[in-house]
Design a protein around this motif. Structure first.
Motif, PDB file in Angstrom:
ATOM      1  N   GLU A  69      -6.082  11.843 -26.768  1.00 14.45           N
ATOM      2  CA  GLU A  69      -6.750  12.203 -28.022  1.00 14.45           C
ATOM      3  C   GLU A  69      -8.084  12.907 -27.792  1.00 14.45           C
ATOM      4  O   GLU A  69      -8.806  13.170 -28.744  1.00 14.45           O
ATOM      5  CB  GLU A  69      -6.975  10.958 -28.887  1.00 14.45           C
ATOM      6  N   ALA A  75     -11.593  12.122 -33.675  1.00 14.96           N
ATOM      7  CA  ALA A  75     -10.539  11.099 -33.632  1.00 14.96           C
ATOM      8  C   ALA A  75     -11.139   9.709 -33.462  1.00 14.96           C
ATOM      9  O   ALA A  75     -10.769   8.764 -34.174  1.00 14.96           O
ATOM     10  CB  ALA A  75      -9.555  11.403 -32.502  1.00 14.96           C
ATOM     11  N   HIS A  78     -13.121   8.601 -36.505  1.00 19.78           N
ATOM     12  CA  HIS A  78     -12.221   8.203 -37.584  1.00 19.78           C
ATOM     13  C   HIS A  78     -11.735   6.776 -37.372  1.00 19.78           C
ATOM     14  O   HIS A  78     -11.659   5.990 -38.330  1.00 19.78           O
ATOM     15  CB  HIS A  78     -11.036   9.161 -37.665  1.00 19.78           C
ATOM     16  N   THR A 281      -2.043   6.086 -30.808  1.00 20.84           N
ATOM     17  CA  THR A 281      -2.599   5.362 -31.952  1.00 20.84           C
ATOM     18  C   THR A 281      -2.592   3.850 -31.766  1.00 20.84           C
ATOM     19  O   THR A 281      -3.300   3.147 -32.475  1.00 20.84           O
ATOM     20  CB  THR A 281      -1.809   5.687 -33.226  1.00 20.84           C
ATOM     21  N   THR A 347       6.634   9.826 -37.063  1.00 16.51           N
ATOM     22  CA  THR A 347       5.298  10.082 -37.608  1.00 16.51           C
ATOM     23  C   THR A 347       5.401  10.745 -38.975  1.00 16.51           C
ATOM     24  O   THR A 347       6.155  11.711 -39.162  1.00 16.51           O
ATOM     25  CB  THR A 347       4.496  10.983 -36.651  1.00 16.51           C
ATOM     26  N   ASP A 352      -0.113  12.484 -41.066  1.00 18.74           N
ATOM     27  CA  ASP A 352      -0.640  12.836 -39.738  1.00 18.74           C
ATOM     28  C   ASP A 352       0.089  14.058 -39.193  1.00 18.74           C
ATOM     29  O   ASP A 352       0.778  13.986 -38.166  1.00 18.74           O
ATOM     30  CB  ASP A 352      -0.477  11.644 -38.784  1.00 18.74           C
ATOM     31  N   GLU A 354      -0.895  16.827 -37.636  1.00 20.74           N
ATOM     32  CA  GLU A 354      -1.267  17.381 -36.344  1.00 20.74           C
ATOM     33  C   GLU A 354      -0.748  16.536 -35.192  1.00 20.74           C
ATOM     34  O   GLU A 354      -0.305  17.075 -34.169  1.00 20.74           O
ATOM     35  CB  GLU A 354      -2.785  17.561 -36.262  1.00 20.74           C
ATOM     36  N   ARG A 355      -0.780  15.222 -35.327  1.00 19.35           N
ATOM     37  CA  ARG A 355      -0.240  14.392 -34.246  1.00 19.35           C
ATOM     38  C   ARG A 355       1.273  14.560 -34.161  1.00 19.35           C
ATOM     39  O   ARG A 355       1.849  14.580 -33.072  1.00 19.35           O
ATOM     40  CB  ARG A 355      -0.616  12.928 -34.459  1.00 19.35           C
ATOM     41  N   ARG A 356       1.923  14.676 -35.294  1.00 18.11           N
ATOM     42  CA  ARG A 356       3.377  14.921 -35.285  1.00 18.11           C
ATOM     43  C   ARG A 356       3.679  16.246 -34.596  1.00 18.11           C
ATOM     44  O   ARG A 356       4.625  16.351 -33.800  1.00 18.11           O
ATOM     45  CB  ARG A 356       3.914  14.926 -36.716  1.00 18.11           C
TER      46      ARG A 356
END
Length: 538
Positions: A69, A75, A78, A281, A347, A352, A354-356
């Protein structure tokens, strides 16, 4: 040899006294910050857990840096602030807007890190006004760069708050000497004393260690608690008696030991570990959802838990970050792609995206223009939030998934420029070399020369880089006047002029008028090319 037993916290009397004093000060409104440094396994996390147990009457917030990350802007911040966003309305309007843009809750210009820092301090102060607050940031060497800036800013302003902010930083990584942490009060951990190390071995290792072997183990591990327990529990008496001469570093030895333990698991359990390691995560709901995609369940998780490699409760917790890296390193490329594809399917694309997208990109087996275009768009969003490292990472991955050489050269140049702005000069130089090999237009070749000059100028400002940039500006003037203007306005270049040559400032004024001003957070960044990747432009 059977697995070692867990032990109560022992040793570190001086360090525990210091933490107790900091907690007492925070209770009385005199907050502080402390950076705990030391090699892997030396006891940084154990001290933070001790602090959490001792924080009677405190609220406790925990954040853990994850290497995957590091390129996602804000990140870590957050992670820390998400539970506090219901108090956002107490902040001044500019601070509210800065936080909302930083966390992707609203659109807008890239937030000023100074304003984000004030907003974060305001949120933490508001929470601490109800009850004192302890913030524990483990593996801080892996925080994203913007979160490091903001949390360092906050840490220097806690003297009148009921807040204790603790960072744990590994001293055996290249990210340990971050300038934002260097100016903060620090506590460097060494090995346990011989007496404490012997007590630890007696309490945790089944059976009796022969005295000579025990003393050699303590000496050669330099009292590293994790190394003592893991090596004593995972090696035969003959191996222990042979010592560790000629073996890799302590971190390397622990990593190799975890690789051996992972290799002994059933294949399905190893795949579950890869899945958990690929998810930054630590969300058990997401991991279980992805596990179901692969037909994995509690049995596979139980096998890994039985080897004390991870625990799944409210979070997915590896025994140590080295277990996570070993699990991912032990996997084949196909297993990694399988894990990332399952995580992408699990995801939420709305919550989410961007993470996907990152998981989809990691799962790709061949060039994919659709994913590459989405990565360009994600780079634009990341840059708009001030995440230059994230934008660079997205663009670099977009280039690797691009099939057409000309388009790939454009995207590689855009990624190189973003890495340059983020301060990753070595990575930028490598990408420039890749782009040069595929450049097939005069404009691309001029941009290669321009970036090379900017990298040279950023690394060692001197006479050669300005001459090169002036030549490139002349070449670009016939191809793209806007790029020629940006080239001559490279920060630090304007006052310089080789003997007998027109000054860059003079060329700039004659052709384009005065250069634009830049804010203090961007004053050292070279101008960004605007032709390589339209989707990246804010």
């Amino acid at each position: 040899m059977s697995r070692s037993r867990s032990a109560a916290f022992m040793g570190r009397a001086r360090e525990r006294i210091e933490l107790d004093a900091l907690l007492a000060d925070a209770r009385h409104g005199a907050g502080s910050v402390l950076v705990i440094r030391g090699e892997a396994g030396i006891g940084k996390t154990a001290l933070m857990r001790y602090c959490a147990r001792q924080a009677f009457g405190f609220q406790v917030r925990e954040v853990c840096g994850v290497e995957s990350e590091m390129e996602l802007p804000f990140a870590a911040l957050h992670q820390l602030c998400a539970p506090m966003l219901d108090r956002l309305d107490v902040l001044p309007a500019p601070q509210q807007q800065a936080i909302r843009v930083a966390f992707g809750l609203a659109g807008g210009s890239p937030p000023d890190p100074f304003i984000v820092g004030l907003a974060t301090l305001g949120l933490l102060s508001e929470v601490a006004a109800e009850r004192p607050l302890v913030c524990l940031v483990d593996d801080a060497q892996w925080l994203d760069s913007v979160s490091k800036q903001v949390l360092g800013f906050v840490g220097r302003r806690l003297n009148a708050e009921s807040i204790l902010l603790l960072f744990a930083v590994r001293s055996d990584t290249g990210d340990a000497d971050d300038p934002g942490f260097a100016v903060l009060p620090g506590l460097t951990l060494g090995g346990l004393t011989d007496e404490d190390a012997r007590e630890l071995l007696t309490a945790t290792v089944p059976g009796r260690l022969e005295g000579r072997v025990r003393d050699r183990l303590i000496a050669e591990t330099r009292g590293n608690p994790l190394a003592l327990v893991e090596l004593a529990g995972g090696m035969s008496p003959e191996e222990l008696a042979g010592g560790f001469a000629g073996r890799p570093s302590m971190t390397g030895m622990l990593h190799d030991l975890y690789l051996q333990r992972i290799a002994g698991l059933p294949e399905a359990a190893r795949l579950f570990l890869v899945l958990a390691a690929a998810d930054p995560t630590a969300d058990p709901v997401l991991v279980w959802r992805a596990a179901r995609v692969l037909g994995l369940g509690r049995e596979e998780a139980a096998a890994a838990e039985a080897e004390q490699l991870l625990v799944i409760d409210s979070l997915v917790r590896f025994r140590h970050p080295l277990v996570r890296s070993a699990a991912y390193a032990a996997a084949s490329p196909e297993q990694r792609r399988t894990a990332h594809q399952a995580l992408a399917e699990a995801t939420d694309p709305q919550a989410d995206p961007e993470r996907r997208l990152s998981h989809r990109a990691a799962a790709a087996t061949a060039p994919d223009e659709d994913i590459a275009v989405e990565l360009e768009r994600a780079a634009g969003r990341a840059e708009a939030r001030g995440g230059l490292s994230a934008a660079a990472g997205f663009l670099q991955r977009a280039a690797t998934l691009t099939e057409r050489p000309g388009t790939r050269a454009d995207r590689t140049l855009a990624a190189a420029s973003a890495h340059l702005q983020a301060g990753s000069l070595r990575t930028a130089a490598g990408l420039v070399a890749e782009a040069e090999a595929e450049a097939d237009t005069d404009l691309q070749r001029a941009l290669v020369a321009r970036l090379r000059g900017q990298i040279d100028w950023a690394a060692v400002p001197g006479r050669s880089a300005p001459v090169q940039l002036l030549r490139v500006a002349t070449q670009l003037d016939g191809l793209d006047a806007g790029l020629a203007r940006e080239t001559t306005s490279t920060p630090g270049l304007l006052p310089w002029s080789p003997a007998g040559s027109p000054t860059p400032a003079g060329i700039f004024r004659r052709c384009h008028g005065p250069p634009c001003s830049r804010g203090p957070w961007r004053s050292r960044r070279p101008a960004r090319p605007t032709c390589c990747c339209a989707a990246w432009r804010p």
